[in-house]
Design a protein around this motif. Structure first.
Motif, PDB file in Angstrom:
ATOM      1  N   LEU A 218       0.902  -1.310  -0.020  1.00 21.64           N
ATOM      2  CA  LEU A 218       0.089  -0.103   0.095  1.00 21.64           C
ATOM      3  C   LEU A 218       0.832   1.173   0.046  1.00 21.64           C
ATOM      4  O   LEU A 218       0.556   2.236  -0.567  1.00 21.64           O
ATOM      5  N   ASP A 219       2.212   1.174   0.741  1.00 24.14           N
ATOM      6  CA  ASP A 219       2.757   2.389   0.677  1.00 24.14           C
ATOM      7  C   ASP A 219       3.585   2.464  -0.447  1.00 24.14           C
ATOM      8  O   ASP A 219       3.933   3.938  -0.927  1.00 24.14           O
ATOM      9  N   ALA A 220       3.568   1.546  -1.480  1.00 24.20           N
ATOM     10  CA  ALA A 220       4.092   1.848  -2.704  1.00 24.20           C
ATOM     11  C   ALA A 220       3.003   2.464  -3.820  1.00 24.20           C
ATOM     12  O   ALA A 220       3.413   2.613  -4.859  1.00 24.20           O
ATOM     13  N   VAL A 221       2.045   2.690  -3.272  1.00 26.23           N
ATOM     14  CA  VAL A 221       0.805   3.182  -4.202  1.00 26.23           C
ATOM     15  C   VAL A 221       0.976   4.643  -4.181  1.00 26.23           C
ATOM     16  O   VAL A 221       0.647   5.299  -3.367  1.00 26.23           O
ATOM     17  N   LYS A 222       1.277   5.248  -5.363  1.00 25.03           N
ATOM     18  CA  LYS A 222       1.179   6.472  -5.557  1.00 25.03           C
ATOM     19  C   LYS A 222       1.185   6.769  -7.270  1.00 25.03           C
ATOM     20  O   LYS A 222       1.723   6.015  -7.782  1.00 25.03           O
ATOM     21  N   PRO A 223       0.424   7.930  -7.832  1.00 18.97           N
ATOM     22  CA  PRO A 223       0.635   8.236  -9.269  1.00 18.97           C
ATOM     23  C   PRO A 223       2.235   8.549  -9.580  1.00 18.97           C
ATOM     24  O   PRO A 223       2.861   8.746  -8.825  1.00 18.97           O
ATOM     25  N   GLY A 224       2.175   7.748 -10.763  1.00 24.45           N
ATOM     26  CA  GLY A 224       3.598   7.498 -11.270  1.00 24.45           C
ATOM     27  C   GLY A 224       4.237   6.408 -11.227  1.00 24.45           C
ATOM     28  O   GLY A 224       4.890   5.801 -12.090  1.00 24.45           O
ATOM     29  N   ASN A 225       4.118   5.545  -9.936  1.00 24.44           N
ATOM     30  CA  ASN A 225       4.590   4.192  -9.884  1.00 24.44           C
ATOM     31  C   ASN A 225       3.620   3.385 -10.544  1.00 24.44           C
ATOM     32  O   ASN A 225       2.646   3.816 -11.247  1.00 24.44           O
ATOM     33  N   THR A 226       4.099   1.991 -11.015  1.00 25.74           N
ATOM     34  CA  THR A 226       3.798   1.037 -11.540  1.00 25.74           C
ATOM     35  C   THR A 226       2.785  -0.179 -10.944  1.00 25.74           C
ATOM     36  O   THR A 226       3.294   0.021  -9.704  1.00 25.74           O
ATOM     37  N   CYS A 227       2.001  -0.842 -11.538  1.00 20.99           N
ATOM     38  CA  CYS A 227       1.593  -1.809 -10.724  1.00 20.99           C
ATOM     39  C   CYS A 227       2.966  -3.099 -10.358  1.00 20.99           C
ATOM     40  O   CYS A 227       2.539  -3.548  -9.205  1.00 20.99           O
ATOM     41  N   GLU A 228       3.704  -3.192 -11.193  1.00 16.19           N
ATOM     42  CA  GLU A 228       4.809  -4.065 -10.639  1.00 16.19           C
ATOM     43  C   GLU A 228       5.429  -3.363  -9.521  1.00 16.19           C
ATOM     44  O   GLU A 228       6.081  -4.055  -8.761  1.00 16.19           O
ATOM     45  N   ASP A 229       5.472  -2.215  -9.320  1.00 18.28           N
ATOM     46  CA  ASP A 229       6.035  -1.479  -8.020  1.00 18.28           C
ATOM     47  C   ASP A 229       5.582  -1.938  -6.701  1.00 18.28           C
ATOM     48  O   ASP A 229       6.222  -2.231  -5.910  1.00 18.28           O
ATOM     49  N   ILE A 230       4.199  -1.880  -6.899  1.00 19.09           N
ATOM     50  CA  ILE A 230       3.744  -2.573  -5.742  1.00 19.09           C
ATOM     51  C   ILE A 230       3.832  -4.073  -5.565  1.00 19.09           C
ATOM     52  O   ILE A 230       4.139  -4.469  -4.204  1.00 19.09           O
ATOM     53  N   GLU A 231       3.779  -4.935  -6.722  1.00 11.09           N
ATOM     54  CA  GLU A 231       4.255  -6.238  -6.128  1.00 11.09           C
ATOM     55  C   GLU A 231       5.679  -6.437  -5.706  1.00 11.09           C
ATOM     56  O   GLU A 231       6.091  -7.112  -4.789  1.00 11.09           O
ATOM     57  N   ALA A 232       6.685  -5.485  -6.273  1.00 14.29           N
ATOM     58  CA  ALA A 232       7.959  -5.377  -6.052  1.00 14.29           C
ATOM     59  C   ALA A 232       8.010  -5.141  -4.342  1.00 14.29           C
ATOM     60  O   ALA A 232       8.916  -5.834  -3.626  1.00 14.29           O
ATOM     61  N   ALA A 233       7.319  -4.155  -3.759  1.00 15.00           N
ATOM     62  CA  ALA A 233       7.353  -3.865  -2.652  1.00 15.00           C
ATOM     63  C   ALA A 233       6.841  -4.855  -1.549  1.00 15.00           C
ATOM     64  O   ALA A 233       7.406  -5.331  -0.431  1.00 15.00           O
ATOM     65  N   TRP A 234       5.890  -5.734  -2.073  1.00 15.08           N
ATOM     66  CA  TRP A 234       5.306  -6.905  -1.414  1.00 15.08           C
ATOM     67  C   TRP A 234       6.364  -8.048  -1.469  1.00 15.08           C
ATOM     68  O   TRP A 234       6.552  -8.469  -0.322  1.00 15.08           O
ATOM     69  N   ARG A 235       7.027  -8.072  -2.561  1.00 20.72           N
ATOM     70  CA  ARG A 235       7.954  -9.326  -2.705  1.00 20.72           C
ATOM     71  C   ARG A 235       9.144  -9.369  -1.701  1.00 20.72           C
ATOM     72  O   ARG A 235       9.657 -10.051  -1.180  1.00 20.72           O
ATOM     73  N   LYS A 236       9.600  -7.928  -1.610  1.00 26.31           N
ATOM     74  CA  LYS A 236      10.663  -7.492  -0.801  1.00 26.31           C
ATOM     75  C   LYS A 236      10.349  -8.086   0.714  1.00 26.31           C
ATOM     76  O   LYS A 236      11.436  -8.521   1.393  1.00 26.31           O
ATOM     77  N   VAL A 237       9.245  -7.821   1.197  1.00 17.80           N
ATOM     78  CA  VAL A 237       9.054  -8.301   2.451  1.00 17.80           C
ATOM     79  C   VAL A 237       8.892  -9.715   2.602  1.00 17.80           C
ATOM     80  O   VAL A 237       9.562 -10.285   3.475  1.00 17.80           O
ATOM     81  N   ILE A 238       8.205 -10.233   1.727  1.00 13.58           N
ATOM     82  CA  ILE A 238       7.836 -11.740   1.869  1.00 13.58           C
ATOM     83  C   ILE A 238       9.217 -12.483   1.566  1.00 13.58           C
ATOM     84  O   ILE A 238       9.322 -13.760   2.284  1.00 13.58           O
ATOM     85  N   SER A 239      10.214 -12.090   0.685  1.00 15.20           N
ATOM     86  CA  SER A 239      11.135 -12.796   0.331  1.00 15.20           C
ATOM     87  C   SER A 239      12.058 -12.952   1.495  1.00 15.20           C
ATOM     88  O   SER A 239      12.803 -13.877   1.752  1.00 15.20           O
ATOM     89  N   LYS A 240      12.097 -11.843   2.322  1.00  8.27           N
ATOM     90  CA  LYS A 240      12.862 -11.715   3.461  1.00  8.27           C
ATOM     91  C   LYS A 240      12.537 -12.877   4.377  1.00  8.27           C
ATOM     92  O   LYS A 240      13.460 -13.285   5.355  1.00  8.27           O
TER      93      LYS A 240
END
Lengths: 402, 402
Positions: B288-310
């Motif tokens: 949710l923190d990665a959601v803002k105009p200009g970011n892409t859909c895959e940016d949201i996924e990357a933010a999620w993946r960073k957490v779970i891959s940890k």
């Protein structure tokens, strides 16, 4: 999921009938995408038909294959009788993608298992097999011969087993209860959505012995002048004095339906509406009298037409349709219709929704019954007063339900 | 039906955007069969999409045409803003017939009005435009050039107007209430169908100010080991001690959705499940923190993946999708997906369901949010405790809802 011996035998018998029909039609591989047909052949039950999925029946293989989305494979394992090796998942990257299509995966898989050069039946008239899915499949399987397998399984489904009839009778019990709740909930001042909420509650809670499943169509409840428009749903506006209200709903048990429609008048109906409702009931009764093995669908329509033409009325639409197992958006089976020209011969354990509705410019009447063809004649599945239902506090010669 | 000046203007603006996109794609006539797109362009709202129907947008005509079944023409008159001369009914004998097809009628009609030789866009990937419908249309319009117009209207719909956002917020209020009812109704010994009946009641009755509409997907409620299978619905069996229960539902207002998923543990969850639920919430928060105009859909996924891959977790499926106006079988819009490779640039008033669910062999966790992209970042549409919901009478350090 555990299946009883009888259930397992029933699935085997369904597969055998489908293979026989495939042979007659020269189809070696049948790709079944209609979710009702998928359920009928394997037991698969999940709300996943919004993505591509199928059951593939291969003429010279014992068991069909379930092919679907990876995240739905566990749902398949939980509901089908198939060997779990026959559950073939495709990766999520194929889902609603602008670059990949599930049919690419499925065509590759069919090629891998040596089915690429066969006579392949597809359900060209199935909601969940899109025009693009067909294009992609044809492009990826250039050596296959495609045939239209639409309705092949539906026509096997047209005669119900005793188990299926039992399910439909349970659905009928549910809809009787929900219709009574509808009639109780529809009153001047109540919001339409609140009446629908009460109907839904009954449809899903079912009885104390068995629960309800979601019907393939939501409750339809056109009101006032909109009774001229059968497929409107509801609003949050209150019912008004003298509103006419149509309720068309179905009970559903394990995906089997028993539809029922009634019309309520909130206040004294006009003479025109009262007379018309009597014509509908008279026509409905005569139509039911024409139901017996050996008669055809158009014989039922003719019996109806004889009554209504006597009163100077014509009906544009068909009177009814074969129904039973179904998923949204329709509880009809798309095989036999009760209308002029339909020469389907009635056989025991065919099941229909007979809905000889009349719609005019600004009002309409619906009074329907679900029935089963018996060895001798007809069995109406539901037991609910077959008449215009009049509610209100006024002088009226007819029985009043309030 | 009466439309306000603002509503009328909104429809005009939608038609203008669609025509602009048609021009860019070289489409002169767009045959819109997706019922959500039909509603978006005309207001048409009825459960009639189980038969062929469409809205035809002709590039050089002011108003589109509604073409559908005769008995649904009154429903069109009751719901669309179009001139009633633009409502074109076809006779019932075309419906589910073995000899006639509605597309024969429609092709003849398009020929009569001089559109037979044009560049015709069809929605090849629309549920209710079957492979056979396309075949029949091509056969009857040999001089037309067919183009794929799939998702053309969907991509216009991806950015919501203020009116649409208001509808989705109303849907969000409805789903908050229904989720609380779900949590209250799910307890050891209660039947699954009875919990669903209570959820349905709330979804439809809505609030005292506005009622609910039917969601495009029925309540999904996989239970116990079936929480590994997201698209199972319910049974009439009682909830058992220590069951995990997933609830995925949407509030719906005037066909606009606000989906929400939560997971309930009936009894003390295992450490594994507790830990996993915390990872999901942490990942969801970062997404949710990665959601803002200009970011892409895959940016949201990357933010999620960073957490779970940890935490050593991988997720196979996409995280979410664009949604809003819809009819069954899916409340997703089939345009942007929140996943790796989706480079859709986020813009204000795009709306998504973010459902970073995790499914394993015999259990799963779903905790989701519906959100709107704002000028600066994100607005979560629903307000419901974002955590694993634990019910039961035992020692537990987390807040317990009972």
């Amino acid at each position: 999921m555990l299946f009883s011996h009888d259930e397992y035998q029933e699935y085997q018998s369904r597969i055998a009938k489908v293979k026989k029909s495939m042979e007659e039609k020269g189809i070696e591989v049948l790709l079944v995408t209609n979710p009702s047909n998928m359920n009928y052949l394997t037991g698969y039950d999940g709300w996943s038909f919004y993505v591509d999925q199928m059951v593939a029946v291969i003429i010279d293989e014992d068991e069909p294959l379930w092919i679907g989305r990876y995240q739905d494979a566990n749902g398949a394992k939980a509901t089908v009788w198939l060997d779990h090796n026959n559950i073939i998942p495709y990766p999520d990257e194929y889902v609603q993608s602008q670059t990949r299509h599930p049919m690419d995966f499925i065509a590759d898989f069919l090629t891998q298992i040596g089915q690429a050069k066969r006579k392949i039946g597809v359900e060209l008239e199935s909601y969940y097999f899109t025009a693009l899915a067909y294009e992609r499949l044809k492009a990826k399987l250039p050596d296959a011969t495609f045939k239209d397998g639409s309705l092949l399984v539906n026509y096997v489904r047209i005669i119900k087993s005793e188990m299926e009839i039992d399910y439909m009778k349970k659905a009928a019990t549910i809809v009787e209860k929900a219709m009574q709740t509808a009639v109780n909930s529809i009153h001047v001042g109540a919001r339409q959505c609140d009446a629908i909420a009460s109907i839904y509650y009954d449809l899903i809670t079912g009885t104390s012995e068995y629960g309800g499943d979601y019907p393939a169509i939501v409750p339809l409840m056109p009101t006032g002048e909109n009774t001229s428009a059968p497929h409107l749903t509801w609003s949050d506006q209150p019912f008004k004095d003298n509103d006419m209200v149509i309720i068309e709903i179905a009970g559903c048990f394990k995906r089997y339906h028993a539809p029922l429609a009634r019309t309520v008048s909130l206040g004294k109906p006009s003479e025109k509406v009262t007379d018309l409702s009597k014509v509908v009931v008279e026509g409905l009764n005569h139509a039911l009298d024409a139901v017996k093995p050996g008669n055809t669908c158009e014989d039922i329509e003719a019996a109806w037409r004889k009554v209504i033409s006597k009163h100077g009325i014509e009906k544009e639409a068909r009177l009814g349709y074969s129904m039973g197992l179904s998923y949204p958006p329709d509880w009809g089976e798309h095989t036999a219709s009760i209308r002029k020209g339909d020469k389907t011969i009635l056989k025991p354990n065919m099941t229909f929704h007979l809905i000889p509705a009349l719609w005019f410019e600004n009002y309409g009447i619906e009074i329907s019954e679900s029935f089963r063809v018996t060895d001798q004649g007809v069995e109406v599945l539901t037991n609910y007063t077959r008449e215009l239902i009049v509610k209100g506090d006024f002088d009226f010669e007819e029985p009043v339900i309030s």
